[in-house]
Design a protein around this motif. Structure first.
Motif, PDB file in Angstrom:
ATOM      1  N   ALA A 114       0.821  -1.208   0.000  1.00 25.01           N
ATOM      2  CA  ALA A 114       0.000   0.000   0.000  1.00 25.01           C
ATOM      3  C   ALA A 114       0.858   1.263   0.000  1.00 25.01           C
ATOM      4  N   ALA A 115       2.060   1.164   0.580  1.00 25.72           N
ATOM      5  CA  ALA A 115       2.955   2.322   0.608  1.00 25.72           C
ATOM      6  C   ALA A 115       3.588   2.582  -0.750  1.00 25.72           C
ATOM      7  N   LEU A 116       3.648   1.561  -1.601  1.00 28.92           N
ATOM      8  CA  LEU A 116       4.202   1.702  -2.957  1.00 28.92           C
ATOM      9  C   LEU A 116       3.221   1.099  -3.957  1.00 28.92           C
ATOM     10  N   PRO A 117       2.074   1.762  -4.161  1.00 31.25           N
ATOM     11  CA  PRO A 117       1.014   1.167  -4.983  1.00 31.25           C
ATOM     12  C   PRO A 117       1.424   0.885  -6.425  1.00 31.25           C
ATOM     13  N   GLU A 118       2.379   1.671  -6.961  1.00 34.45           N
ATOM     14  CA  GLU A 118       2.791   1.440  -8.349  1.00 34.45           C
ATOM     15  C   GLU A 118       3.582   0.133  -8.507  1.00 34.45           C
ATOM     16  N   PHE A 119       4.120  -0.379  -7.402  1.00 32.58           N
ATOM     17  CA  PHE A 119       4.844  -1.661  -7.427  1.00 32.58           C
ATOM     18  C   PHE A 119       4.212  -2.651  -6.449  1.00 32.58           C
ATOM     19  N   ALA A 120       2.915  -2.551  -6.262  1.00 31.31           N
ATOM     20  CA  ALA A 120       2.234  -3.300  -5.204  1.00 31.31           C
ATOM     21  C   ALA A 120       2.491  -4.799  -5.284  1.00 31.31           C
ATOM     22  N   GLY A 121       2.332  -5.369  -6.477  1.00 31.42           N
ATOM     23  CA  GLY A 121       2.476  -6.820  -6.608  1.00 31.42           C
ATOM     24  C   GLY A 121       3.868  -7.301  -6.259  1.00 31.42           C
ATOM     25  N   ILE A 122       4.890  -6.620  -6.803  1.00 32.54           N
ATOM     26  CA  ILE A 122       6.275  -7.012  -6.550  1.00 32.54           C
ATOM     27  C   ILE A 122       6.628  -6.823  -5.080  1.00 32.54           C
ATOM     28  N   VAL A 123       6.201  -5.695  -4.505  1.00 32.11           N
ATOM     29  CA  VAL A 123       6.522  -5.405  -3.108  1.00 32.11           C
ATOM     30  C   VAL A 123       5.883  -6.428  -2.179  1.00 32.11           C
ATOM     31  N   GLU A 124       4.612  -6.744  -2.423  1.00 31.57           N
ATOM     32  CA  GLU A 124       3.928  -7.721  -1.563  1.00 31.57           C
ATOM     33  C   GLU A 124       4.623  -9.072  -1.629  1.00 31.57           C
ATOM     34  N   TRP A 125       4.997  -9.491  -2.855  1.00 33.77           N
ATOM     35  CA  TRP A 125       5.692 -10.771  -2.986  1.00 33.77           C
ATOM     36  C   TRP A 125       7.046 -10.743  -2.277  1.00 33.77           C
ATOM     37  N   ALA A 126       7.806  -9.652  -2.461  1.00 35.58           N
ATOM     38  CA  ALA A 126       9.149  -9.559  -1.891  1.00 35.58           C
ATOM     39  C   ALA A 126       9.105  -9.571  -0.367  1.00 35.58           C
ATOM     40  N   VAL A 127       8.164  -8.821   0.221  1.00 38.77           N
ATOM     41  CA  VAL A 127       8.059  -8.776   1.678  1.00 38.77           C
ATOM     42  C   VAL A 127       7.646 -10.140   2.215  1.00 38.77           C
ATOM     43  N   THR A 128       6.689 -10.783   1.548  1.00 39.15           N
ATOM     44  CA  THR A 128       6.269 -12.120   1.971  1.00 39.15           C
ATOM     45  C   THR A 128       7.424 -13.101   1.892  1.00 39.15           C
ATOM     46  N   ALA A 129       8.154 -13.077   0.779  1.00 40.86           N
ATOM     47  CA  ALA A 129       9.289 -13.987   0.610  1.00 40.86           C
ATOM     48  C   ALA A 129      10.366 -13.717   1.658  1.00 40.86           C
ATOM     49  N   PHE A 130      10.593 -12.437   1.969  1.00 46.29           N
ATOM     50  CA  PHE A 130      11.612 -12.087   2.975  1.00 46.29           C
ATOM     51  C   PHE A 130      11.262 -12.685   4.333  1.00 46.29           C
ATOM     52  N   PHE A 131      10.031 -12.466   4.779  1.00 45.10           N
ATOM     53  CA  PHE A 131       9.663 -12.982   6.095  1.00 45.10           C
ATOM     54  C   PHE A 131       9.532 -14.505   6.098  1.00 45.10           C
ATOM     55  N   ASP A 132       9.100 -15.082   4.978  1.00 47.61           N
ATOM     56  CA  ASP A 132       9.109 -16.542   4.868  1.00 47.61           C
ATOM     57  C   ASP A 132      10.534 -17.070   5.047  1.00 47.61           C
ATOM     58  N   GLY A 133      11.487 -16.370   4.407  1.00 50.83           N
ATOM     59  CA  GLY A 133      12.877 -16.780   4.506  1.00 50.83           C
ATOM     60  C   GLY A 133      13.440 -16.610   5.911  1.00 50.83           C
ATOM     61  N   VAL A 134      13.105 -15.499   6.567  1.00 55.39           N
ATOM     62  CA  VAL A 134      13.565 -15.286   7.942  1.00 55.39           C
ATOM     63  C   VAL A 134      13.013 -16.381   8.855  1.00 55.39           C
ATOM     64  N   PHE A 135      11.730 -16.694   8.696  1.00 55.65           N
ATOM     65  CA  PHE A 135      11.120 -17.750   9.504  1.00 55.65           C
ATOM     66  C   PHE A 135      11.807 -19.082   9.218  1.00 55.65           C
ATOM     67  N   GLY A 136      12.038 -19.373   7.934  1.00 55.52           N
ATOM     68  CA  GLY A 136      12.695 -20.624   7.567  1.00 55.52           C
ATOM     69  C   GLY A 136      14.097 -20.721   8.127  1.00 55.52           C
ATOM     70  N   LEU A 137      14.837 -19.598   8.107  1.00 56.99           N
ATOM     71  CA  LEU A 137      16.198 -19.593   8.638  1.00 56.99           C
ATOM     72  C   LEU A 137      16.198 -19.845  10.146  1.00 56.99           C
ATOM     73  N   ILE A 138      15.264 -19.225  10.860  1.00 56.20           N
ATOM     74  CA  ILE A 138      15.168 -19.435  12.312  1.00 56.20           C
ATOM     75  C   ILE A 138      14.884 -20.903  12.610  1.00 56.20           C
ATOM     76  N   ILE A 139      13.914 -21.479  11.904  1.00 51.63           N
ATOM     77  CA  ILE A 139      13.584 -22.893  12.124  1.00 51.63           C
ATOM     78  C   ILE A 139      14.784 -23.769  11.790  1.00 51.63           C
ATOM     79  N   GLY A 140      15.457 -23.465  10.676  1.00 49.71           N
ATOM     80  CA  GLY A 140      16.620 -24.263  10.287  1.00 49.71           C
ATOM     81  C   GLY A 140      17.724 -24.207  11.323  1.00 49.71           C
ATOM     82  N   MET A 141      17.998 -23.019  11.873  1.00 52.54           N
ATOM     83  CA  MET A 141      19.039 -22.885  12.890  1.00 52.54           C
ATOM     84  C   MET A 141      18.664 -23.650  14.167  1.00 52.54           C
ATOM     85  N   ILE A 142      17.375 -23.650  14.498  1.00 48.52           N
ATOM     86  CA  ILE A 142      16.920 -24.420  15.664  1.00 48.52           C
ATOM     87  C   ILE A 142      17.121 -25.917  15.434  1.00 48.52           C
TER      88      ILE A 142
END
Length: 320
Positions: free
Chosen positions: A272-300
């Motif tokens: 919503a903060a970058l409506p002209e790139f909404a689709g890419i931004v939403e995907w990138a943020v989702t992928a980033f947090f998915d990756g952070v969660f995956g990394l935490i689980i992997g390290m555990i």
């Protein structure tokens, strides 16, 4: 005559249904294959190491034998198992998918961990105590096929979960077979190109008639080490991202929606903060947090695997 026309009309109707079914199968197979991207990239990144140290003449035969073992894994073992699972125990699909996602997170996190704390070299337990090239090659192929089985199991489970619900068994079988064959061709075709790229580069550098051709050959030889390193990095990132995404969706399926909902809320807010790139931004943020969660689980999972799971497996195999 009316009976013949009616028969032709029925045949046309059946043909339309069949054509629609083929489209559905192809679409389902494509979607399922895309969902398995993390394991596919990891498969392509892992396999070239199994031909390291062999003569160039043996590289493609080794890749071919591993590919044959891979297609056997998928079609003769994993595909029937997936169909039986879908028919008789569909409730197991999500837990098995999460188990595969956990493995992806662990594998990716372990690679990152060893960048900062390299482990001491150790003898590969698969290698025979002999210098016989044939035995060494057979041992390497056997080890690669075993590794492929794990990755293929993840791919087939992810693919099964991605297929539309309520499909007939025969449509599921064809779609999974298409995924199995397509991914195997893509992965091992790509691996064959990768392992022979430096030889092609050397050949161009030596026999090229034009200076530009020889320069291209030298460029290929120079770029391949960096390309392989980049492929490993992309494979690691893809494993962690896909593994984290699988776990988050699995938790949602099991009733724990909070982590997935929080990530979705952050992605929507960023879009919503970058409506002209909404689709890419939403995907990138989702992928980033998915990756952070995956990394935490992997390290555990790293100490759990090292201290509990590996010793238990070794104890069982020694008794066997």
């Amino acid at each position: 005559m009316s009976g013949l026309l009616a028969l032709l009309d029925d045949v046309a109707t059946i043909a339309k249904v069949a054509a629609t079914s083929i489209d559905d199968i192809a679409a389902g197979a494509a979607k399922a294959g895309a969902k398995a991207a993390g394991a596919v990239i990891d498969d392509a990144a892992v396999t070239p190491k199994y031909v390291a140290g062999f003569s160039p003449a043996r590289e493609l035969p080794i890749v071919g034998k591993i590919a044959i073992g891979s297609i056997r894994n998928k079609l003769l073992i994993l595909l029937p198992a997936a169909l039986l699972l879908s028919a008789f125990a569909p409730w197991l699909i999500v837990p098995l998918l999460m188990l595969g996602g956990s493995y992806l997170c662990f594998e990716g996190a372990e690679k990152i961990y060893h960048l900062f704390k390299p482990h001491a070299p150790y003898a590969d337990g698969h290698l025979p105590a002999t210098d016989d090239a044939e035995h060494l090659e057979a041992s390497k192929i056997a080890g690669a096929v075993k590794t492929d089985f794990i990755l293929s199991a993840e791919i087939m489970t992810i693919a099964l979960a991605a297929l539309p619900a309520g499909q007939p068994v025969w449509m599921q079988a064809i779609a999974l077979a298409m995924v199995a064959v397509g991914i195997t061709v893509i992965v091992y075709g790509g691996v064959a190109l990768i392992v022979k790229a430096d030889d092609v580069g050397l050949w161009l550098a030596r026999v090229g008639r034009l200076a530009a051709t020889r320069a291209l050959g030298r460029g290929i030889v120079q770029i391949m080490p960096g390309f392989l390193a980049a492929l490993m990095a992309v494979g690691t990132a893809a494993m962690i991202w896909v593994g984290g995404s699988i776990l988050l969706h699995g938790l949602g399926e099991l009733g724990l929606h909070a982590p997935y909902d929080w990530i979705h809320h952050q992605a929507v807010a960023a879009a919503a903060a970058l409506p002209e790139f909404a689709g890419i931004v939403e995907w990138a943020v989702t992928a980033f947090f998915d990756g952070v969660f995956g990394l935490i689980i992997g390290m555990i999972l790293i100490p759990i695997v090292a201290k509990i799971i590996d010793p238990a497996i070794h104890a069982v195999t020694r008794k066997a």
